[in-house]
Design a protein around this motif. Structure first.
Motif, PDB file in Angstrom:
ATOM      1  N   PRO A 208      30.263  58.110  74.352  1.00 45.42           N
ATOM      2  CA  PRO A 208      31.543  57.498  75.546  1.00 45.42           C
ATOM      3  C   PRO A 208      32.075  58.789  75.134  1.00 45.42           C
ATOM      4  N   TRP A 209      33.374  59.423  75.896  1.00 43.84           N
ATOM      5  CA  TRP A 209      34.170  60.335  75.310  1.00 43.84           C
ATOM      6  C   TRP A 209      35.922  59.063  75.490  1.00 43.84           C
ATOM      7  N   HIS A 210      36.407  59.775  74.447  1.00 41.63           N
ATOM      8  CA  HIS A 210      37.456  59.505  74.688  1.00 41.63           C
ATOM      9  C   HIS A 210      37.379  57.670  75.530  1.00 41.63           C
ATOM     10  N   CYS A 211      36.980  56.576  74.814  1.00 42.57           N
ATOM     11  CA  CYS A 211      37.001  55.735  75.460  1.00 42.57           C
ATOM     12  C   CYS A 211      37.315  53.533  74.545  1.00 42.57           C
ATOM     13  N   ARG A 212      37.690  53.389  74.603  1.00 40.22           N
ATOM     14  CA  ARG A 212      38.748  52.046  74.263  1.00 40.22           C
ATOM     15  C   ARG A 212      38.058  50.829  74.766  1.00 40.22           C
ATOM     16  N   ILE A 213      38.082  50.024  73.671  1.00 38.84           N
ATOM     17  CA  ILE A 213      37.380  48.394  73.900  1.00 38.84           C
ATOM     18  C   ILE A 213      39.298  48.155  73.494  1.00 38.84           C
ATOM     19  N   LYS A 214      39.700  47.006  73.495  1.00 38.78           N
ATOM     20  CA  LYS A 214      40.966  46.279  72.651  1.00 38.78           C
ATOM     21  C   LYS A 214      41.323  45.113  73.176  1.00 38.78           C
ATOM     22  N   GLN A 215      41.489  44.596  72.670  1.00 36.10           N
ATOM     23  CA  GLN A 215      42.148  43.216  72.845  1.00 36.10           C
ATOM     24  C   GLN A 215      41.431  42.422  73.585  1.00 36.10           C
ATOM     25  N   ILE A 216      40.231  41.901  73.059  1.00 33.87           N
ATOM     26  CA  ILE A 216      38.895  40.984  73.562  1.00 33.87           C
ATOM     27  C   ILE A 216      38.130  40.622  72.147  1.00 33.87           C
ATOM     28  N   ALA A 217      37.975  39.661  72.310  1.00 32.44           N
ATOM     29  CA  ALA A 217      37.232  38.630  71.097  1.00 32.44           C
ATOM     30  C   ALA A 217      35.818  38.827  72.190  1.00 32.44           C
ATOM     31  N   LEU A 218      34.006  38.432  71.347  1.00 29.71           N
ATOM     32  CA  LEU A 218      32.943  38.640  71.575  1.00 29.71           C
ATOM     33  C   LEU A 218      32.945  37.804  71.213  1.00 29.71           C
ATOM     34  N   HIS A 219      31.763  36.611  71.638  1.00 25.42           N
ATOM     35  CA  HIS A 219      31.469  35.511  71.018  1.00 25.42           C
ATOM     36  C   HIS A 219      30.212  35.220  71.723  1.00 25.42           C
ATOM     37  N   GLY A 220      29.189  35.697  70.632  1.00 26.06           N
ATOM     38  CA  GLY A 220      27.461  35.642  70.565  1.00 26.06           C
ATOM     39  C   GLY A 220      27.051  33.750  70.369  1.00 26.06           C
ATOM     40  N   MET A 221      27.775  33.182  70.366  1.00 24.92           N
ATOM     41  CA  MET A 221      27.124  31.570  70.626  1.00 24.92           C
ATOM     42  C   MET A 221      26.563  31.463  69.916  1.00 24.92           C
ATOM     43  N   TRP A 222      26.354  32.311  68.878  1.00 27.39           N
ATOM     44  CA  TRP A 222      25.128  32.038  67.850  1.00 27.39           C
ATOM     45  C   TRP A 222      23.513  32.048  68.199  1.00 27.39           C
ATOM     46  N   VAL A 223      23.119  33.047  69.126  1.00 31.65           N
ATOM     47  CA  VAL A 223      22.296  32.729  70.037  1.00 31.65           C
ATOM     48  C   VAL A 223      20.921  33.992  68.919  1.00 31.65           C
ATOM     49  N   ARG A 224      20.283  34.013  68.631  1.00 24.62           N
ATOM     50  CA  ARG A 224      19.796  34.187  67.942  1.00 24.62           C
ATOM     51  C   ARG A 224      19.907  36.233  68.332  1.00 24.62           C
ATOM     52  N   GLY A 225      20.111  37.087  67.421  1.00 23.64           N
ATOM     53  CA  GLY A 225      19.868  38.500  67.646  1.00 23.64           C
ATOM     54  C   GLY A 225      20.259  39.418  68.421  1.00 23.64           C
ATOM     55  N   VAL A 226      21.670  38.268  68.945  1.00 26.60           N
ATOM     56  CA  VAL A 226      22.646  38.484  69.702  1.00 26.60           C
ATOM     57  C   VAL A 226      23.938  40.535  68.942  1.00 26.60           C
ATOM     58  N   ALA A 227      23.815  41.122  69.526  1.00 25.87           N
ATOM     59  CA  ALA A 227      24.935  42.010  69.040  1.00 25.87           C
ATOM     60  C   ALA A 227      25.739  42.067  69.178  1.00 25.87           C
ATOM     61  N   GLY A 228      27.789  42.365  68.610  1.00 26.93           N
ATOM     62  CA  GLY A 228      28.501  42.728  70.169  1.00 26.93           C
ATOM     63  C   GLY A 228      28.575  43.463  70.602  1.00 26.93           C
TER      64      GLY A 228
ATOM     65  N   GLY B  21      26.185  62.254  71.386  1.00 22.68           N
ATOM     66  CA  GLY B  21      27.175  61.538  70.541  1.00 22.68           C
ATOM     67  C   GLY B  21      28.647  61.751  71.517  1.00 22.68           C
ATOM     68  N   GLY B  22      28.746  60.108  70.701  1.00 23.81           N
ATOM     69  CA  GLY B  22      30.800  60.320  71.621  1.00 23.81           C
ATOM     70  C   GLY B  22      31.455  60.922  70.812  1.00 23.81           C
ATOM     71  N   LYS B  23      32.318  60.924  71.322  1.00 24.08           N
ATOM     72  CA  LYS B  23      33.757  61.891  70.234  1.00 24.08           C
ATOM     73  C   LYS B  23      35.314  60.760  71.032  1.00 24.08           C
ATOM     74  N   GLN B  24      35.610  60.613  69.940  1.00 23.10           N
ATOM     75  CA  GLN B  24      37.715  60.547  69.659  1.00 23.10           C
ATOM     76  C   GLN B  24      37.326  58.795  70.646  1.00 23.10           C
ATOM     77  N   ASN B  25      36.514  57.956  69.980  1.00 25.38           N
ATOM     78  CA  ASN B  25      36.410  56.773  70.613  1.00 25.38           C
ATOM     79  C   ASN B  25      37.273  55.642  70.171  1.00 25.38           C
ATOM     80  N   LEU B  26      37.925  54.186  70.595  1.00 19.62           N
ATOM     81  CA  LEU B  26      38.778  53.807  69.602  1.00 19.62           C
ATOM     82  C   LEU B  26      38.487  52.564  69.698  1.00 19.62           C
ATOM     83  N   PHE B  27      38.321  51.861  69.513  1.00 15.25           N
ATOM     84  CA  PHE B  27      38.053  49.801  69.269  1.00 15.25           C
ATOM     85  C   PHE B  27      38.733  49.115  68.544  1.00 15.25           C
ATOM     86  N   GLU B  28      39.931  48.666  68.768  1.00 17.37           N
ATOM     87  CA  GLU B  28      41.207  47.999  68.290  1.00 17.37           C
ATOM     88  C   GLU B  28      41.395  46.546  68.620  1.00 17.37           C
ATOM     89  N   ASP B  29      41.337  45.880  67.975  1.00 15.79           N
ATOM     90  CA  ASP B  29      42.253  44.423  68.074  1.00 15.79           C
ATOM     91  C   ASP B  29      41.377  43.451  68.277  1.00 15.79           C
TER      92      ASP B  29
END
Length: 176
Positions: free
Chosen positions: A116-136, A149-157
């Protein structure tokens, strides 16, 4: 009871149908169950190309990820897309905000982000419920989309809970 993953993917597809410019998808507060990966790319489904197979296939492996994007192009990737929750997190405590909870099969990823380019993910909780092999979040180069490749992405909170892996960055055949 409905799968919010399907709703979020439909919103991404709708936002991207207007071009590759910016769009913001705002999640409601509360627990949002997902059983399919949220995919940061335009879903294509024609007689010969189907990039929606992540709905039914495990996407943690490189082979499955590659097959899920067969026929896709760089123009199918987002620019300026934001996925934002309501409320937020403070440290390890999540109160009253948007929480994505995995209720799908094992060996999967909750949010898939190839190049992704210039994308953001923010203010979210990710819960895997302890399921085997789950990635956020899996953030990787988009060689399967014909781009590098992607550039200038932001992950916050963000809060990661009950996951095998919080974030997977890069891939053996296409490192970032």
């Amino acid at each position: 009871g409905a799968c919010w993953g399907e709703k979020i993917n439909a919103a991404i597809t709708h936002a991207m149908s207007y071009g590759r410019g910016s769009a913001e998808i705002v999640l409601p507060p509360g627990n949002l169950n997902i059983s399919v990966p949220i995919r940061f790319w335009r879903q294509i489904k024609t007689g010969t190309v189907d990039t929606t197979c992540a709905d039914t296939k495990h996407t943690r492996s490189i082979v499955a990820a590659w097959n899920c994007t067969r026929g896709a192009q760089g123009s199918d990737l987002p620019q300026g897309l934001m996925l934002r929750g309501i409320g937020g997190s403070t440290g390890n405590v999540f109160e009253g905000g948007s929480r994505l909870t995995w209720v799908g099969p094992p060996d999967n990823v909750m949010i898939e982000m190839p190049a992704p380019w210039h994308c953001r993910i923010k203010q979210i909780a990710l819960h895997g419920m302890w399921v085997r092999g789950v990635a956020g979040i899996r953030y990787r180069a988009g060689w399967d989309f014909g781009t590098n490749g992607g550039k200038q992405n932001l992950f916050e909170d963000l809060v990661f809970e009950g996951l095998d892996t919080g974030m997977i960055i890069g891939y053996p055949l296409s490192p970032d």
